[in-house]
Motif scaffolding. Structure first.
Motif, PDB file in Angstrom:
ATOM      1  N   ALA A  43       0.830  -1.209   0.000  1.00 40.58           N
ATOM      2  CA  ALA A  43       0.000   0.000   0.000  1.00 40.58           C
ATOM      3  C   ALA A  43       0.861   1.254   0.000  1.00 40.58           C
ATOM      4  O   ALA A  43       0.555   2.231  -0.680  1.00 40.58           O
ATOM      5  CB  ALA A  43      -0.929   0.000   1.208  1.00 40.58           C
ATOM      6  N   SER A  46       2.260   1.968  -3.458  1.00 42.63           N
ATOM      7  CA  SER A  46       1.280   2.538  -4.394  1.00 42.63           C
ATOM      8  C   SER A  46       0.314   3.417  -3.593  1.00 42.63           C
ATOM      9  O   SER A  46      -0.895   3.280  -3.681  1.00 42.63           O
ATOM     10  CB  SER A  46       0.543   1.441  -5.140  1.00 42.63           C
ATOM     11  OG  SER A  46      -0.107   0.581  -4.230  1.00 42.63           O
ATOM     12  N   GLU A  49      -2.901   5.265  -5.168  1.00 41.89           N
ATOM     13  CA  GLU A  49      -3.995   4.362  -5.496  1.00 41.89           C
ATOM     14  C   GLU A  49      -4.676   3.850  -4.237  1.00 41.89           C
ATOM     15  O   GLU A  49      -5.891   3.708  -4.180  1.00 41.89           O
ATOM     16  CB  GLU A  49      -3.499   3.176  -6.338  1.00 41.89           C
ATOM     17  CG  GLU A  49      -3.026   3.554  -7.719  1.00 41.89           C
ATOM     18  CD  GLU A  49      -1.557   3.977  -7.742  1.00 41.89           C
ATOM     19  OE1 GLU A  49      -0.881   3.941  -6.690  1.00 41.89           O
ATOM     20  OE2 GLU A  49      -1.096   4.359  -8.824  1.00 41.89           O
ATOM     21  N   PHE A  50      -3.877   3.578  -3.210  1.00 38.68           N
ATOM     22  CA  PHE A  50      -4.435   3.072  -1.956  1.00 38.68           C
ATOM     23  C   PHE A  50      -5.325   4.124  -1.310  1.00 38.68           C
ATOM     24  O   PHE A  50      -6.445   3.833  -0.886  1.00 38.68           O
ATOM     25  CB  PHE A  50      -3.310   2.653  -1.003  1.00 38.68           C
ATOM     26  CG  PHE A  50      -3.811   2.058   0.283  1.00 38.68           C
ATOM     27  CD1 PHE A  50      -4.321   0.777   0.298  1.00 38.68           C
ATOM     28  CD2 PHE A  50      -3.784   2.781   1.455  1.00 38.68           C
ATOM     29  CE1 PHE A  50      -4.805   0.218   1.474  1.00 38.68           C
ATOM     30  CE2 PHE A  50      -4.261   2.237   2.633  1.00 38.68           C
ATOM     31  CZ  PHE A  50      -4.771   0.952   2.651  1.00 38.68           C
ATOM     32  N   ASP A  52      -6.817   6.610  -2.801  1.00 37.98           N
ATOM     33  CA  ASP A  52      -7.980   6.780  -3.668  1.00 37.98           C
ATOM     34  C   ASP A  52      -9.023   5.689  -3.451  1.00 37.98           C
ATOM     35  O   ASP A  52     -10.211   5.916  -3.655  1.00 37.98           O
ATOM     36  CB  ASP A  52      -7.570   6.815  -5.145  1.00 37.98           C
ATOM     37  CG  ASP A  52      -6.932   8.130  -5.535  1.00 37.98           C
ATOM     38  OD1 ASP A  52      -7.079   9.121  -4.770  1.00 37.98           O
ATOM     39  OD2 ASP A  52      -6.288   8.182  -6.596  1.00 37.98           O
ATOM     40  N   SER A  53      -8.585   4.512  -3.022  1.00 39.35           N
ATOM     41  CA  SER A  53      -9.530   3.418  -2.828  1.00 39.35           C
ATOM     42  C   SER A  53     -10.523   3.710  -1.704  1.00 39.35           C
ATOM     43  O   SER A  53     -11.565   3.076  -1.618  1.00 39.35           O
ATOM     44  CB  SER A  53      -8.789   2.100  -2.541  1.00 39.35           C
ATOM     45  OG  SER A  53      -8.237   2.105  -1.234  1.00 39.35           O
ATOM     46  N   PHE A  54     -10.240   4.701  -0.867  1.00 35.65           N
ATOM     47  CA  PHE A  54     -11.133   5.064   0.228  1.00 35.65           C
ATOM     48  C   PHE A  54     -12.079   6.203  -0.147  1.00 35.65           C
ATOM     49  O   PHE A  54     -12.927   6.591   0.640  1.00 35.65           O
ATOM     50  CB  PHE A  54     -10.326   5.460   1.469  1.00 35.65           C
ATOM     51  CG  PHE A  54      -9.693   4.280   2.133  1.00 35.65           C
ATOM     52  CD1 PHE A  54     -10.370   3.553   3.091  1.00 35.65           C
ATOM     53  CD2 PHE A  54      -8.412   3.882   1.775  1.00 35.65           C
ATOM     54  CE1 PHE A  54      -9.783   2.450   3.692  1.00 35.65           C
ATOM     55  CE2 PHE A  54      -7.821   2.786   2.380  1.00 35.65           C
ATOM     56  CZ  PHE A  54      -8.506   2.063   3.333  1.00 35.65           C
ATOM     57  N   ARG A  55     -11.923   6.761  -1.343  1.00 37.95           N
ATOM     58  CA  ARG A  55     -12.786   7.861  -1.774  1.00 37.95           C
ATOM     59  C   ARG A  55     -14.176   7.332  -2.121  1.00 37.95           C
ATOM     60  O   ARG A  55     -14.331   6.202  -2.568  1.00 37.95           O
ATOM     61  CB  ARG A  55     -12.201   8.547  -2.997  1.00 37.95           C
ATOM     62  CG  ARG A  55     -10.907   9.257  -2.736  1.00 37.95           C
ATOM     63  CD  ARG A  55     -10.494  10.055  -3.969  1.00 37.95           C
ATOM     64  NE  ARG A  55      -9.142  10.530  -3.869  1.00 37.95           N
ATOM     65  CZ  ARG A  55      -8.782  11.624  -3.204  1.00 37.95           C
ATOM     66  NH1 ARG A  55      -9.675  12.347  -2.590  1.00 37.95           N
ATOM     67  NH2 ARG A  55      -7.515  11.996  -3.170  1.00 37.95           N
ATOM     68  N   THR A  59     -12.742   9.059  -8.543  1.00 37.79           N
ATOM     69  CA  THR A  59     -11.512   9.670  -8.059  1.00 37.79           C
ATOM     70  C   THR A  59     -11.104  10.823  -8.964  1.00 37.79           C
ATOM     71  O   THR A  59     -11.892  11.306  -9.758  1.00 37.79           O
ATOM     72  CB  THR A  59     -10.380   8.620  -7.983  1.00 37.79           C
ATOM     73  OG1 THR A  59     -10.194   8.074  -9.280  1.00 37.79           O
ATOM     74  CG2 THR A  59     -10.733   7.514  -7.010  1.00 37.79           C
TER      75      THR A  59
END
Length: 91
Positions: A43, A46, A49-50, A52-55, A59
């Motif tokens: 994580a 990257s 990206e990690f 952004d995965s919580f948005r 994104t």
């Protein structure tokens, strides 16, 4: 120094399944701590990206969308400060 991390039953079960699959497919016995450390490092590698995965929802704009947005903006030739914006918005 080890620190305890609380996780729900589903996460614990998934971690145990992953641990078993790693042992089955590689023949190596790895600890759950090793798995978590590797996942965290992945994580970190990257990070954008990690995060952004919580948005929620979509994104950031991709390059095409960003270019299209910038094409729609114009320079009025008038310098606007934050104070000007505050005066306009809040009077």
């Amino acid at each position: 120094m080890a620190t305890a991390v609380k996780m729900d039953e589903d996460a614990k079960s998934n971690l145990e399944e992953l641990q078993a699959e790693i042992r089955l497919k590689t023949g190596k016995k790895v600890t759950q701590q090793d798995i978590l450390s590797t996942l965290i490092q992945s994580a970190v590698d990257s990070r954008a990206e990690f995060v952004d995965s919580f948005r929620d929802g979509k994104t950031a704009l991709d390059d095409t969308e960003l270019e299209a947005f910038n094409e729609g903006t114009i320079a009025s030739g008038v310098k606007t400060t934050e104070d000007d914006i505050d005066d306009i918005l809040y009077g």
